[in-house]
Design an enzyme around this catalytic site. Sequence first.
Site, mmCIF file in Angstrom:
data_model
loop_
_atom_site.group_PDB
_atom_site.id
_atom_site.type_symbol
_atom_site.label_atom_id
_atom_site.label_comp_id
_atom_site.label_asym_id
_atom_site.label_seq_id
_atom_site.Cartn_x
_atom_site.Cartn_y
_atom_site.Cartn_z
ATOM 1 N NE ARG A 62 -3.708 -0.095 2.465
ATOM 2 C CZ ARG A 62 -4.878 -0.171 1.846
ATOM 3 N NH1 ARG A 62 -5.246 -1.281 1.226
ATOM 4 N NH2 ARG A 62 -5.713 0.858 1.853
ATOM 5 C CG HIS B 181 1.383 -29.760 30.985
ATOM 6 N ND1 HIS B 181 2.023 -29.958 29.776
ATOM 7 C CD2 HIS B 181 0.833 -30.956 31.336
ATOM 8 C CE1 HIS B 181 1.874 -31.216 29.426
ATOM 9 N NE2 HIS B 181 1.156 -31.851 30.349
#
Length: 470
Positions: free
Chosen positions: A276, A449
């Site tokens: 752009r 975990h």
Amino acid sequence: MSTAGPDFDVVVLGGGPGGYASALYAASAGLSVALVEQEKVGGTCLHRGCIPAKALLHAAEVFRTVGHAAEHGVRMPAGFVPEPDWPAANARRAGIVNQLFRGLSGLLKRRTVTVVAGHGRLTADGAVAVDGQVLRGRGVIVCAGSVPRAIPGMDVDGERVLTSDHATNSAAQRLPQRVAVIGGGVIGAEFASVYTDLGVQTTLLEALEHPVLPIGPDRDCADVLARSLKKRGTTIHAQARVGTLEHTGGGVLVPFETPRGAEKIEVDQVLVSIGRRPATEDIGAAEAGVRIDERGFVEVDTDTMQTSRPGIYAVGDCVATPGLAHVAYAEAVIAVERILGEDPPPVDYTAVPWVVYTHPEVAWAGLTEAQARAAGHDVQVHKHSMAGNGRAMILGDTDGLVKVVAAKGGPILGMHLVGPWASELLHEGYLAVNWQALPDEVGRLIHAHPSLSEAIGETMITFSGRSLHG
């Protein structure tokens, strides 16, 4: 004959992320604000970029997941084959955009920001003129935004030859069977990921040596994405020089040359995604004495975001800083605080968070390994694969890794991620880089975990010369 409008503390020219963030932050500080926008507040990011593109990426993710449902113990009817419903995906995309637009419009109204519809231009005396009305402020913030770049021989028509602005709007109602994506940067990679996952025959053409994300992320992470796209069916050509497109009865003929020779492919649509450029041609910069560089960017002092004219600031895509909505937010805060007479710290552009929402996602903050070495650092690097991560295995999404770049005996210089939810995992790395944390300090923190974030903890531990699972 123009008439003087009401006086404001701040006049904001442009209603994209930098513009509406400037307006909202200034209003929250008690300043009176006028926001000038010729289209809808929200800018490219909300209406044609970040939000709609990520909605389509999520639709592709759901489609991909459904296709693998049996692997997760979900029984499908005999002969069941999922099909993409592109109009429905785009209807959902439009609904999300409209909901966010209504929310943003309502928030601006509640903050008593005066939204002025029309094309604004800077004037010689440092005000903003809009359709005969002149808005004067103690400070002016230019947020002109950007538009897709074009290249000769690729005339965009919005039907067969598109930019990302088209691909996230009306042209997206028709899902092509064959598509060529020209440019392997962030926009091109994201759309290649969408098309590939939805079963579109996708060819990615990139002019540089590395065909996927050639500029930005650490090469180890970008290469994981390239391999994943190829494995899922994307045809990728590096060092591809694309010639003049030829319209045929059934589509578009795309000629290109690579070191292997000249080729031609016929596709239904071409997506031109070569970046752009700033939209600064008609903002009255010359009249106001605001300098524009040869690339079209407004020149600013990045410590203050002030332009060459005192009292006029510029933020977002129209300045030569990372073209990211969240960077525009940060720059907006600095500009407003400067107008308030405060002394905020500048943005550290070497350590901002970057995310590419492909499958797998790529995210990083800080220096790549190559950048760190080029800067003269004595570098230590450790990596941890997602292949053995329990949560990644549960998700069925193990393509990825964590890579940490640190100064030997010193702080973390960069964190680089590729894999599931890298966009969300990144911010631990962003904080570590910006707080100059030591790997050992992060390694001693407990990571839940099973979680994807364990891969970050495991990588940090290896800097000590020891490890748990790695």
